[in-house]
Design a protein around this motif. Sequence first.
Motif, short mmCIF file in Angstrom:
data_model
loop_
_atom_site.label_atom_id
_atom_site.label_comp_id
_atom_site.label_asym_id
_atom_site.label_seq_id
_atom_site.Cartn_x
_atom_site.Cartn_y
_atom_site.Cartn_z
N ALA A 81 0.83 -1.20 0.00
CA ALA A 81 0.00 0.00 0.00
C ALA A 81 0.87 1.25 0.00
O ALA A 81 0.60 2.21 -0.74
CB ALA A 81 -0.95 -0.01 1.20
N ASP A 82 1.91 1.25 0.81
CA ASP A 82 2.84 2.39 0.83
C ASP A 82 3.60 2.49 -0.48
O ASP A 82 3.84 3.59 -1.00
CB ASP A 82 3.83 2.25 1.98
N TRP A 83 3.99 1.35 -1.03
CA TRP A 83 4.71 1.36 -2.31
C TRP A 83 3.85 1.97 -3.41
O TRP A 83 4.32 2.81 -4.19
CB TRP A 83 5.13 -0.07 -2.67
N LEU A 84 2.57 1.58 -3.47
CA LEU A 84 1.69 2.12 -4.50
C LEU A 84 1.43 3.61 -4.28
O LEU A 84 1.34 4.38 -5.24
CB LEU A 84 0.37 1.34 -4.51
N TRP A 85 1.32 4.03 -3.04
CA TRP A 85 1.15 5.45 -2.73
C TRP A 85 2.31 6.26 -3.29
O TRP A 85 2.12 7.30 -3.93
CB TRP A 85 1.04 5.62 -1.22
N ASN A 86 3.53 5.77 -3.09
CA ASN A 86 4.70 6.47 -3.60
C ASN A 86 4.77 6.39 -5.13
O ASN A 86 5.09 7.39 -5.79
CB ASN A 86 5.98 5.87 -2.99
#
Length: 380
Positions: A81-86
């Motif tokens: 989720a954090d990876w996709l946000w970035n």
Amino acid sequence: MFTALLLLLGAPPGVAAARDAVSACALHGTTGWTDEGHDTDYSVFQRPAGTLKVGMIFVDFPDAPATESPADDSAQLTPGADWLWNASHGKVWLAISQNPRWARMPHNSADYGFARGLTHETHEAYVRDAVAAADPYVDFAQYDMVYVVPTRNAAAISFTLTYTYEPGTAGVVADGRLVRWAVTFGQDMWHWGYKLLGHETAHTFGLPDLYAFDADSDAHRFVGGWDVMGLISGAGPQYFAWESWKLGWTDDSQVLCRASAGSDTAYLTAVEYGSGTKMAVVPTGPTTAYVVESRRAVQPDTGLCSTGALVYKVDTSAQSGYGPIQVVDAKPSATPAGGCRPLDDAPFWAGESFNDSSAGVRIDVLGADGYGERVRVTKS
């Protein structure tokens, strides 16, 4: 007289011409499903914007009861989720709600037919059973999408698939809501890790697979490790700038379009960063174009890097798994300053050029720094 000739013949190579409207470079897809065209059908696919509410459920089987905690399995995926946000430059957030108990499936894991070539109907039956098993304690009405995570003991659920509802069919309904999108994870999640979540979720946005479907040759010959839709574990698995534009994460103002004869010079900031001009596009036909973008991601543990100007060809008529994007191999003769060995020998460095004389496209890398490349694109 000279101006009149330019209007008739177009600007010759090396002569700056008025920049073309970005819409002239937004190629249409023709496959009718996931492709690299800009006309994504959002009556079928999920809009990649804002907060998406995801229900994560955990399933085990009569022949493969769980012996681990659901938290052990979710920890393999939720960092995605954090990876996709970035990767989306803050345009998409996956609000994942975990339902941390095992729901027992009605059939053995081996009965669900997980093998390459699994039909949509067979896969939908698996999603239906998983949703029904978890429904007594999960309110599916609150979710945009569902993640189904099997116990690590279910070896038969070998690989991960994305489910997209086909309009006009019964589909899967729970708590009065149609389950339009789901990802059913398999045992390959333990190999690919959390970036698998970025790969599969992007299918619900309409992105195709960039690896090759024919198993008898190099599966990653098209894009190597340059995009998470290709080799997930690659050294530079960001989304291509073209895909970021297609998904609405890159604005039209960040795209240089050279559709008519002429030349443009621009400084491209790396796709890993959110600001600046992200790419230059030179169409070569109704469904094809060359794209150049800058890359700056590095994977220290492998010694591989993705630093330089990346050139690739887009074909929006190519189906998923059959080369809708193909990276151009620069085949450099030297190692750049810093000794970073290039990923797949693909990026072009300052002083190098790409030329496709048959298409009338030339791309020159004029300079570089820590944040991007200065390039000149020419169409003749």
